[in-house]
Write a protein that holds these residues in place. Structure first.
Motif, PDB file in Angstrom:
ATOM      1  N   ASP A  29      -2.277   0.584  14.678  1.00  0.00           N
ATOM      2  CA  ASP A  29      -3.645   0.619  15.183  1.00  0.00           C
ATOM      3  C   ASP A  29      -4.467   1.593  14.349  1.00  0.00           C
ATOM      4  N   ILE A  30      -5.593   1.106  13.838  1.00  0.00           N
ATOM      5  CA  ILE A  30      -6.504   1.973  13.097  1.00  0.00           C
ATOM      6  C   ILE A  30      -7.914   1.740  13.624  1.00  0.00           C
ATOM      7  N   ASN A  34     -16.380  -1.050  11.369  1.00  0.00           N
ATOM      8  CA  ASN A  34     -17.578  -0.222  11.136  1.00  0.00           C
ATOM      9  C   ASN A  34     -17.225   1.246  10.932  1.00  0.00           C
ATOM     10  N   SER A  35     -16.280   1.742  11.693  1.00  0.00           N
ATOM     11  CA  SER A  35     -15.843   3.133  11.527  1.00  0.00           C
ATOM     12  C   SER A  35     -15.141   3.323  10.196  1.00  0.00           C
ATOM     13  N   LEU A  36     -14.329   2.347   9.805  1.00  0.00           N
ATOM     14  CA  LEU A  36     -13.625   2.447   8.525  1.00  0.00           C
ATOM     15  C   LEU A  36     -14.596   2.506   7.353  1.00  0.00           C
ATOM     16  N   LYS A  37     -15.706   1.778   7.449  1.00  0.00           N
ATOM     17  CA  LYS A  37     -16.713   1.824   6.379  1.00  0.00           C
ATOM     18  C   LYS A  37     -17.236   3.252   6.206  1.00  0.00           C
ATOM     19  N   VAL A  38     -17.483   3.929   7.317  1.00  0.00           N
ATOM     20  CA  VAL A  38     -17.950   5.309   7.278  1.00  0.00           C
ATOM     21  C   VAL A  38     -16.855   6.213   6.727  1.00  0.00           C
ATOM     22  N   PHE A  39     -15.619   6.003   7.192  1.00  0.00           N
ATOM     23  CA  PHE A  39     -14.495   6.817   6.727  1.00  0.00           C
ATOM     24  C   PHE A  39     -14.333   6.726   5.213  1.00  0.00           C
ATOM     25  N   VAL A  40     -14.336   5.501   4.676  1.00  0.00           N
ATOM     26  CA  VAL A  40     -14.135   5.309   3.237  1.00  0.00           C
ATOM     27  C   VAL A  40     -15.215   6.050   2.455  1.00  0.00           C
ATOM     28  N   SER A  41     -16.443   5.958   2.916  1.00  0.00           N
ATOM     29  CA  SER A  41     -17.536   6.671   2.245  1.00  0.00           C
ATOM     30  C   SER A  41     -17.315   8.177   2.294  1.00  0.00           C
ATOM     31  N   ARG A  42     -16.920   8.689   3.436  1.00  0.00           N
ATOM     32  CA  ARG A  42     -16.678  10.127   3.570  1.00  0.00           C
ATOM     33  C   ARG A  42     -15.511  10.587   2.706  1.00  0.00           C
ATOM     34  N   TRP A  43     -14.450   9.770   2.657  1.00  0.00           N
ATOM     35  CA  TRP A  43     -13.293  10.128   1.838  1.00  0.00           C
ATOM     36  C   TRP A  43     -13.686  10.179   0.364  1.00  0.00           C
ATOM     37  N   GLU A  44     -14.464   9.202  -0.065  1.00  0.00           N
ATOM     38  CA  GLU A  44     -14.850   9.154  -1.477  1.00  0.00           C
ATOM     39  C   GLU A  44     -15.838  10.254  -1.848  1.00  0.00           C
ATOM     40  N   ASN A  45     -16.628  10.692  -0.897  1.00  0.00           N
ATOM     41  CA  ASN A  45     -17.590  11.767  -1.146  1.00  0.00           C
ATOM     42  C   ASN A  45     -17.009  13.149  -0.868  1.00  0.00           C
ATOM     43  N   ASP A  46     -15.723  13.199  -0.556  1.00  0.00           N
ATOM     44  CA  ASP A  46     -15.012  14.455  -0.296  1.00  0.00           C
ATOM     45  C   ASP A  46     -15.609  15.277   0.843  1.00  0.00           C
ATOM     46  N   THR A  47     -16.217  14.605   1.813  1.00  0.00           N
ATOM     47  CA  THR A  47     -16.676  15.339   2.986  1.00  0.00           C
ATOM     48  C   THR A  47     -15.588  15.391   4.060  1.00  0.00           C
ATOM     49  N   HIS A  48     -14.639  14.465   3.973  1.00  0.00           N
ATOM     50  CA  HIS A  48     -13.476  14.429   4.872  1.00  0.00           C
ATOM     51  C   HIS A  48     -12.277  13.956   4.068  1.00  0.00           C
ATOM     52  N   ARG A  49     -11.097  14.322   4.553  1.00  0.00           N
ATOM     53  CA  ARG A  49      -9.859  13.836   3.932  1.00  0.00           C
ATOM     54  C   ARG A  49      -9.214  12.835   4.884  1.00  0.00           C
ATOM     55  N   PRO A  50      -8.629  11.784   4.351  1.00  0.00           N
ATOM     56  CA  PRO A  50      -7.942  10.833   5.231  1.00  0.00           C
ATOM     57  C   PRO A  50      -6.728  11.474   5.885  1.00  0.00           C
ATOM     58  N   GLY A  51      -6.494  11.113   7.129  1.00  0.00           N
ATOM     59  CA  GLY A  51      -5.303  11.585   7.827  1.00  0.00           C
ATOM     60  C   GLY A  51      -4.063  10.939   7.227  1.00  0.00           C
ATOM     61  N   GLN A  52      -2.918  11.360   7.708  1.00  0.00           N
ATOM     62  CA  GLN A  52      -1.654  10.908   7.136  1.00  0.00           C
ATOM     63  C   GLN A  52      -1.481   9.385   7.221  1.00  0.00           C
ATOM     64  N   THR A  53      -1.865   8.792   8.339  1.00  0.00           N
ATOM     65  CA  THR A  53      -1.751   7.339   8.486  1.00  0.00           C
ATOM     66  C   THR A  53      -2.561   6.628   7.422  1.00  0.00           C
ATOM     67  N   TYR A  54      -3.798   7.055   7.245  1.00  0.00           N
ATOM     68  CA  TYR A  54      -4.664   6.419   6.254  1.00  0.00           C
ATOM     69  C   TYR A  54      -4.197   6.711   4.834  1.00  0.00           C
ATOM     70  N   GLN A  55      -3.618   7.864   4.602  1.00  0.00           N
ATOM     71  CA  GLN A  55      -3.093   8.163   3.276  1.00  0.00           C
ATOM     72  C   GLN A  55      -1.978   7.184   2.905  1.00  0.00           C
ATOM     73  N   VAL A  56      -1.101   6.902   3.852  1.00  0.00           N
ATOM     74  CA  VAL A  56      -0.013   5.955   3.592  1.00  0.00           C
ATOM     75  C   VAL A  56      -0.591   4.571   3.300  1.00  0.00           C
ATOM     76  N   LEU A  57      -1.541   4.146   4.112  1.00  0.00           N
ATOM     77  CA  LEU A  57      -2.160   2.836   3.905  1.00  0.00           C
ATOM     78  C   LEU A  57      -2.867   2.765   2.555  1.00  0.00           C
ATOM     79  N   LEU A  58      -3.622   3.803   2.223  1.00  0.00           N
ATOM     80  CA  LEU A  58      -4.345   3.820   0.959  1.00  0.00           C
ATOM     81  C   LEU A  58      -3.386   3.820  -0.227  1.00  0.00           C
ATOM     82  N   CYS A  59      -2.311   4.591  -0.132  1.00  0.00           N
ATOM     83  CA  CYS A  59      -1.312   4.588  -1.207  1.00  0.00           C
ATOM     84  C   CYS A  59      -0.724   3.191  -1.383  1.00  0.00           C
ATOM     85  N   ALA A  60      -0.487   2.521  -0.293  1.00  0.00           N
ATOM     86  CA  ALA A  60       0.093   1.170  -0.366  1.00  0.00           C
ATOM     87  C   ALA A  60      -0.894   0.172  -0.967  1.00  0.00           C
ATOM     88  N   ILE A  61      -2.142   0.185  -0.516  1.00  0.00           N
ATOM     89  CA  ILE A  61      -3.078  -0.825  -1.026  1.00  0.00           C
ATOM     90  C   ILE A  61      -3.453  -0.587  -2.485  1.00  0.00           C
TER      91      ILE A  61
END
Length: 103
Positions: A29-30, A34-61
């Motif tokens: 469950d993630i 709409n929330s993911l769109k905001v998250f991706v933007s924040r992660w790329e702009n270094d205003t937030h870091r992805p949590g461990q779950t999202y890090q695993v998913l991002l590494c995989a994709i």
């Protein structure tokens, strides 16, 4: 993470869809689209870091290590073997946590 996305010619929307598809495939469950769109933007702009779950998913994709996506200090994983071990450890930890939640 933004570099990995741009290197593949992906839009942020494609990253969001890939995250949703992989999480669904793995039964995780993630956040909603709409929330993911905001998250991706924040992660790329270094205003937030992805949590461990999202890090695993991002590494995989992106088929990349946490260090390659900027989730760890580059010096922390200097060899390919160390990077793979770190990723496997992260996946094992998340899998264990998912098993606890499902029980």
């Amino acid at each position: 993470m933004g570099r990995a996305r741009l290197a593949r010619g992906w839009s942020q929307v494609k990253v969001v869809r890939a995250l949703m598809l992989l999480a669904d495939h793995w039964g995780w469950d993630i956040a909603a689209e709409n929330s993911l769109k905001v998250f991706v933007s924040r992660w790329e702009n270094d205003t937030h870091r992805p949590g461990q779950t999202y890090q695993v998913l991002l590494c995989a994709i992106f088929r990349a290590t946490p260090a390659e996506l900027g989730f760890t200090r580059p010096a922390a994983a200097s060899t390919l073997n160390e990077r793979l071990t770190a990723l496997e450890s992260m996946i094992d930890g998340l899998t264990g946590r998912l098993g606890e939640v499902a029980a």
